[in-house]
Scaffold this motif. Structure first.
Motif, PDB file in Angstrom:
ATOM      1  N   ASP B  43      51.770  11.440  -4.396  1.00  0.00           N
ATOM      2  CA  ASP B  43      51.281  10.008  -4.972  1.00  0.00           C
ATOM      3  C   ASP B  43      51.974   8.830  -4.541  1.00  0.00           C
ATOM      4  O   ASP B  43      51.275   7.952  -4.198  1.00  0.00           O
ATOM      5  CB  ASP B  43      52.041  10.324  -5.881  1.00  0.00           C
ATOM      6  N   ILE B  44      52.874   9.033  -3.142  1.00  0.00           N
ATOM      7  CA  ILE B  44      53.672   8.263  -2.485  1.00  0.00           C
ATOM      8  C   ILE B  44      53.337   7.351  -1.221  1.00  0.00           C
ATOM      9  O   ILE B  44      53.571   7.271  -0.405  1.00  0.00           O
ATOM     10  CB  ILE B  44      55.304   8.461  -2.447  1.00  0.00           C
ATOM     11  N   ILE B  45      52.572   8.764  -0.230  1.00  0.00           N
ATOM     12  CA  ILE B  45      52.307   9.010   0.988  1.00  0.00           C
ATOM     13  C   ILE B  45      51.463   7.947   1.034  1.00  0.00           C
ATOM     14  O   ILE B  45      50.730   7.124   0.279  1.00  0.00           O
ATOM     15  CB  ILE B  45      51.467  10.278   1.887  1.00  0.00           C
ATOM     16  N   ASN B  46      51.608   6.723   2.133  1.00  0.00           N
ATOM     17  CA  ASN B  46      50.363   5.666   2.645  1.00  0.00           C
ATOM     18  C   ASN B  46      50.070   4.684   1.646  1.00  0.00           C
ATOM     19  O   ASN B  46      49.764   3.507   1.800  1.00  0.00           O
ATOM     20  CB  ASN B  46      49.181   6.524   2.464  1.00  0.00           C
ATOM     21  N   LYS B  47      51.657   4.143   0.405  1.00  0.00           N
ATOM     22  CA  LYS B  47      51.934   3.553  -0.307  1.00  0.00           C
ATOM     23  C   LYS B  47      53.656   3.322   0.269  1.00  0.00           C
ATOM     24  O   LYS B  47      54.117   3.573   0.577  1.00  0.00           O
ATOM     25  CB  LYS B  47      52.343   3.805  -1.640  1.00  0.00           C
ATOM     26  N   SER B  48      53.156   1.511  -0.040  1.00  0.00           N
ATOM     27  CA  SER B  48      54.664   0.966   0.247  1.00  0.00           C
ATOM     28  C   SER B  48      56.108   1.755  -0.378  1.00  0.00           C
ATOM     29  O   SER B  48      55.822   1.361  -2.378  1.00  0.00           O
ATOM     30  CB  SER B  48      54.601  -0.523  -0.158  1.00  0.00           C
ATOM     31  N   ILE B  49      56.526   1.580  -0.433  1.00  0.00           N
ATOM     32  CA  ILE B  49      58.448   2.372  -0.581  1.00  0.00           C
ATOM     33  C   ILE B  49      58.308   1.470  -2.132  1.00  0.00           C
ATOM     34  O   ILE B  49      59.098   1.736  -2.882  1.00  0.00           O
ATOM     35  CB  ILE B  49      59.821   2.303   0.253  1.00  0.00           C
ATOM     36  N   LEU B  50      58.170  -0.371  -1.548  1.00  0.00           N
ATOM     37  CA  LEU B  50      58.715  -0.965  -2.763  1.00  0.00           C
ATOM     38  C   LEU B  50      57.447  -1.130  -4.173  1.00  0.00           C
ATOM     39  O   LEU B  50      58.247  -1.489  -5.167  1.00  0.00           O
ATOM     40  CB  LEU B  50      58.308  -2.460  -2.435  1.00  0.00           C
ATOM     41  N   GLU B  51      56.293  -0.411  -4.300  1.00  0.00           N
ATOM     42  CA  GLU B  51      55.634   0.062  -5.368  1.00  0.00           C
ATOM     43  C   GLU B  51      56.914   0.850  -6.165  1.00  0.00           C
ATOM     44  O   GLU B  51      56.135   0.478  -7.504  1.00  0.00           O
ATOM     45  CB  GLU B  51      54.279   0.828  -5.004  1.00  0.00           C
ATOM     46  N   PHE B  52      57.199   1.578  -5.765  1.00  0.00           N
ATOM     47  CA  PHE B  52      57.711   2.942  -6.696  1.00  0.00           C
ATOM     48  C   PHE B  52      59.294   1.978  -6.800  1.00  0.00           C
ATOM     49  O   PHE B  52      60.219   2.325  -7.808  1.00  0.00           O
ATOM     50  CB  PHE B  52      57.775   4.022  -6.004  1.00  0.00           C
ATOM     51  N   PHE B  53      60.057   1.645  -5.941  1.00  0.00           N
ATOM     52  CA  PHE B  53      61.394   1.196  -5.894  1.00  0.00           C
ATOM     53  C   PHE B  53      61.689  -1.343  -5.847  1.00  0.00           C
ATOM     54  O   PHE B  53      62.050  -0.759  -4.376  1.00  0.00           O
ATOM     55  CB  PHE B  53      62.485   1.630  -4.757  1.00  0.00           C
ATOM     56  N   PRO B  54      60.974  -1.048  -6.455  1.00  0.00           N
ATOM     57  CA  PRO B  54      60.818  -2.960  -6.458  1.00  0.00           C
ATOM     58  C   PRO B  54      62.235  -3.449  -6.260  1.00  0.00           C
ATOM     59  O   PRO B  54      62.851  -4.340  -5.759  1.00  0.00           O
ATOM     60  CB  PRO B  54      60.069  -3.213  -7.660  1.00  0.00           C
ATOM     61  N   GLU B  55      63.188  -2.877  -6.535  1.00  0.00           N
ATOM     62  CA  GLU B  55      64.984  -3.413  -6.450  1.00  0.00           C
ATOM     63  C   GLU B  55      64.700  -3.411  -4.680  1.00  0.00           C
ATOM     64  O   GLU B  55      66.570  -3.711  -4.583  1.00  0.00           O
ATOM     65  CB  GLU B  55      65.321  -3.180  -7.402  1.00  0.00           C
ATOM     66  N   ILE B  56      64.501  -2.491  -3.601  1.00  0.00           N
ATOM     67  CA  ILE B  56      65.198  -2.452  -2.844  1.00  0.00           C
ATOM     68  C   ILE B  56      64.870  -3.740  -1.664  1.00  0.00           C
ATOM     69  O   ILE B  56      63.537  -4.600  -2.080  1.00  0.00           O
ATOM     70  CB  ILE B  56      63.982  -1.973  -2.221  1.00  0.00           C
ATOM     71  N   LYS B  57      65.721  -4.377  -1.414  1.00  0.00           N
ATOM     72  CA  LYS B  57      65.942  -6.351  -1.031  1.00  0.00           C
ATOM     73  C   LYS B  57      65.664  -5.303   0.421  1.00  0.00           C
ATOM     74  O   LYS B  57      65.405  -5.218   1.950  1.00  0.00           O
ATOM     75  CB  LYS B  57      66.506  -6.179  -0.417  1.00  0.00           C
ATOM     76  N   GLU B  58      63.900  -6.529   0.319  1.00  0.00           N
ATOM     77  CA  GLU B  58      62.839  -6.188   1.664  1.00  0.00           C
ATOM     78  C   GLU B  58      63.059  -6.366   2.944  1.00  0.00           C
ATOM     79  O   GLU B  58      63.758  -5.616   3.756  1.00  0.00           O
ATOM     80  CB  GLU B  58      61.955  -6.608   1.272  1.00  0.00           C
ATOM     81  N   ASN B  59      63.787  -7.812   2.955  1.00  0.00           N
ATOM     82  CA  ASN B  59      64.157  -8.422   4.486  1.00  0.00           C
ATOM     83  C   ASN B  59      65.428  -7.800   4.974  1.00  0.00           C
ATOM     84  O   ASN B  59      65.417  -7.046   5.937  1.00  0.00           O
ATOM     85  CB  ASN B  59      65.068  -9.634   4.040  1.00  0.00           C
ATOM     86  N   VAL B  60      66.077  -6.676   4.664  1.00  0.00           N
ATOM     87  CA  VAL B  60      67.968  -6.199   3.942  1.00  0.00           C
ATOM     88  C   VAL B  60      67.041  -4.867   4.873  1.00  0.00           C
ATOM     89  O   VAL B  60      67.701  -4.223   6.477  1.00  0.00           O
ATOM     90  CB  VAL B  60      68.481  -6.581   3.758  1.00  0.00           C
ATOM     91  N   PHE B  61      66.320  -4.204   4.645  1.00  0.00           N
ATOM     92  CA  PHE B  61      65.662  -3.271   4.973  1.00  0.00           C
ATOM     93  C   PHE B  61      64.666  -3.012   5.950  1.00  0.00           C
ATOM     94  O   PHE B  61      64.869  -2.344   7.120  1.00  0.00           O
ATOM     95  CB  PHE B  61      65.032  -2.782   3.582  1.00  0.00           C
TER      96      PHE B  61
END
Lengths: 203, 386
Positions: B43-61
């Motif tokens: 379900d998660i492969i080839n998808k953005s991690i942000l779809e599943f964990f939107p609280e992740i700070k994108e720029n930091v990651f």
């Protein structure tokens, strides 16, 4: 131990190697920090570990809260990196990097840890590549102290020699000063001396 | 040698392993993560991690991924300082501190050309819990230290007040007799004058008596002032002299209560020297003698006495104070030197006297103090190193 202290030629050679490492790393750092950060060529200073606290206090008159990050280095050139940055600079750094003017202490701490890791990799990582030796880093850990007077000397008592790589990270016209200190044990200094001698003989 | 089943390692290791590209698309998600997050690999492969964990700070990651790739080195998320990158609910209901798994994450370059990194996810919840518990304990301990310091200061002030009270009590005893002489003599002189029977020689004799008594009162003041104002320096001390000093102060009070002071083996006429802080031993002895006196008067002992003895065994000096008040109950003997412990009525005792004695002997004089019951009563023994 006295015989482990570097002579003038070895010290010049070390400065040169660190300059090359920084040169190689600066492009990477610009890439990581989105070009608005440049790293000034560091100054190298060798000290006895017992002189370190006085050196730090004399170098920072702000008497401000300090973020002290330490990171263990494993491998042939083992030791510990300590990165010191005062509260003011740490907050500026986090505000710029996170593009947010309202950062909390957790975010600032994370940024300071991250910068330490970047500087460690940029200096010691690249430097060890030049010496053709492998190092790896443990995750850095942070301690916040009220002032440099509270700097815990016990943490450095196992080390004899201290190499200070004093550097300034420049963000546009904003100076963020931080000091990276490499704590080394006798065996690492011995290894470093051997490598520096090899280079000096070659050139 | 080629390891064809290398995937088994990735799927059975006790860590989370993620392969992710610089645009945060997931390329590998191991079973450890499937079972803990409830998100299946398919379900998660080839998808953005942000779809599943939107609280992740994108720029930091993204910056951390860049660091690992640009410097060909490791980057980290620290459990101590950051919120968990991947929010995974804790299955343990017993956890008091954290709703989500505490993680530390190491990011290493996997394929620099394809801009892929590998994330090792470590479950640090237990360690974080222990750290938090340790932090709580440290804070409690620090608070306790502050409380103890306040209590110590208060105790010191109380003990000073109690010592002052004792001093006034002792002065009162020493003043009572001469004041009575002055009063009786003055009243007698006035009466004789009124009756016109006062001759000059009687007047002079009476005035001399009054003068003698006032001089005695003045001497008493000097003795007490000397006792209070002294410097406590470390030097060779004549122990017998220090004991006599203490006796001088308490003797009138003992006499008033009809208590006999017995000097064992003529010990006070001999000289015992020891190197120690001077003027602290009398403070302790006054306290011990006063305690014995109170026990004797409270129990209304017939023929009460207090016995003082010194023994020198060349390695130590033992000083003992014994009474015939019947001794202390066995079950309170161990607590007798604790602060605020008292068997007296609240209005009479602070419970600090013996504790102060204990501290002076053990901390300042580096000695020991103990209590035992003899056939007669309680016996306190002070042991000083020579």
């Amino acid at each position: 131990m006295l015989e482990n202290i570097l002579n003038e030629d070895e010290k010049d050679c070390l400065q040169e190697l660190i300059n090359i490492s920084y040169g190689t790393a600066s492009a990477s750092i610009s890439e990581i920090l989105d070009s608005f950060a440049t790293l000034k060529v560091p100054r190298i200073k060798l000290l006895k570990s017992l002189q370190l606290k006085d050196y730090l206090i004399n170098n920072d008159s702000s008497n401000d809260i300090q973020f002290v990050v330490s990171q263990i280095i494993h491998g042939n050139f083992s030791g510990e990196n300590i990165f010191l940055i005062n509260k003011d600079s740490a907050f500026k750094l986090a505000e710029i990097l996170n593009e947010d003017e309202d950062v909390n202490i957790e975010e600032v701490s994370d940024v300071v840890l991250e910068i330490t890791n970047i500087l460690s990799s940029a200096t010691i990582g690249k430097f060890s590549e030049l010496l053709d030796t492998k190092v790896s880093f443990q995750a850095p850990s942070l301690e916040i102290i009220d002032s440099l007077e509270d700097f815990n000397e016990n943490r450095i008592k196992d080390f004899n020699e201290v190499i200070i790589i004093s550097t300034i990270l420049e963000f546009d016209k904003l100076n963020v000063k931080g000091e990276l200190i490499l704590l080394t044990k006798d065996e690492s200094i011995k290894k470093l001396k051997e490598e520096l001698q090899k280079i000096l003989e070659e050139y | 040698m080629k390891f064809e089943n290398i995937n088994i390692l990735l799927e059975t290791i006790d860590n989370g392993i993620i392969l992710i590209d610089e645009n945060l698309n997931i390329l590998f998600w191991n079973i450890w993560l499937e079972t803990r997050s409830g998100i299946k690999s398919n379900d998660i492969i080839n998808k953005s991690i942000l779809e599943f964990f939107p609280e992740i700070k994108e720029n930091v990651f993204k910056r951390k991924i860049k660091t690992a790739l640009a410097l060909n080195s490791t980057a980290f998320y620290n459990a101590e300082n950051t919120k968990p990158l991947i929010k995974i609910k804790q299955p343990r209901v017993t956890s008091k501190f954290f709703e989500f798994m505490q993680q530390s994450i190491t990011i290493v370059p996997y394929d620099q050309e394809k801009r892929i990194v590998c994330l090792y996810v470590y479950d640090n919840t237990r360690l974080s819990e222990q750290n938090k518990r340790l932090k709580q304990l440290t804070e409690e301990l620090e608070e306790q230290i502050v409380q103890n310091k306040t209590k110590d200061r208060l105790m010191y002030e109380q003990s000073k007040m109690a010592a002052l009270g004792d001093m006034i009590h002792n002065i009162a005893h020493q003043w009572r007799q001469p004041l009575s002489i002055i009063s009786t003599t003055a009243t007698g002189v006035a009466f004789q004058k009124k009756m016109d029977i006062l001759d000059d020689s009687q007047l002079i004799e009476n005035m001399e008596n009054i003068n003698k008594s006032t001089q005695y009162l003045s001497k008493v003041i000097d003795t007490f002032r000397g006792f209070v104002d002294r410097n406590k320096e470390y030097k060779v001390v004549n122990i017998s002299k220090e004991i006599l000093e203490a006796i001088d102060i308490v003797k009138p009070s003992l006499m008033y209560h009809g208590i006999e002071l017995i000097e064992e083996n003529e010990c006070l006429s001999k000289n015992y020297y020891n190197e120690m802080t001077c003027h602290e031993l009398p403070e302790v002895l006054i306290n011990l003698i006063n305690n014995a006196k109170e026990a004797l008067t409270f129990k209304d002992i017939k023929k009460p006495w207090i016995k003082i003895d010194i023994i020198d065994d060349k390695k130590h000096i033992f000083i003992s104070v014994e009474d015939n008040a019947g001794g202390v109950k066995e079950n309170i003997k161990d607590k007798i030197f604790e602060p605020y412990f008292t068997t007296k009525h609240k209005s009479k005792g602070t419970g600090l006297g013996l504790h102060i004695c204990y501290r002076i002997i053990t901390e300042s004089l580096n000695g020991k103090i103990s209590i035992e019951n003899t056939l007669n009563g309680a016996k306190f023994t002070i042991k000083l190193e020579k």
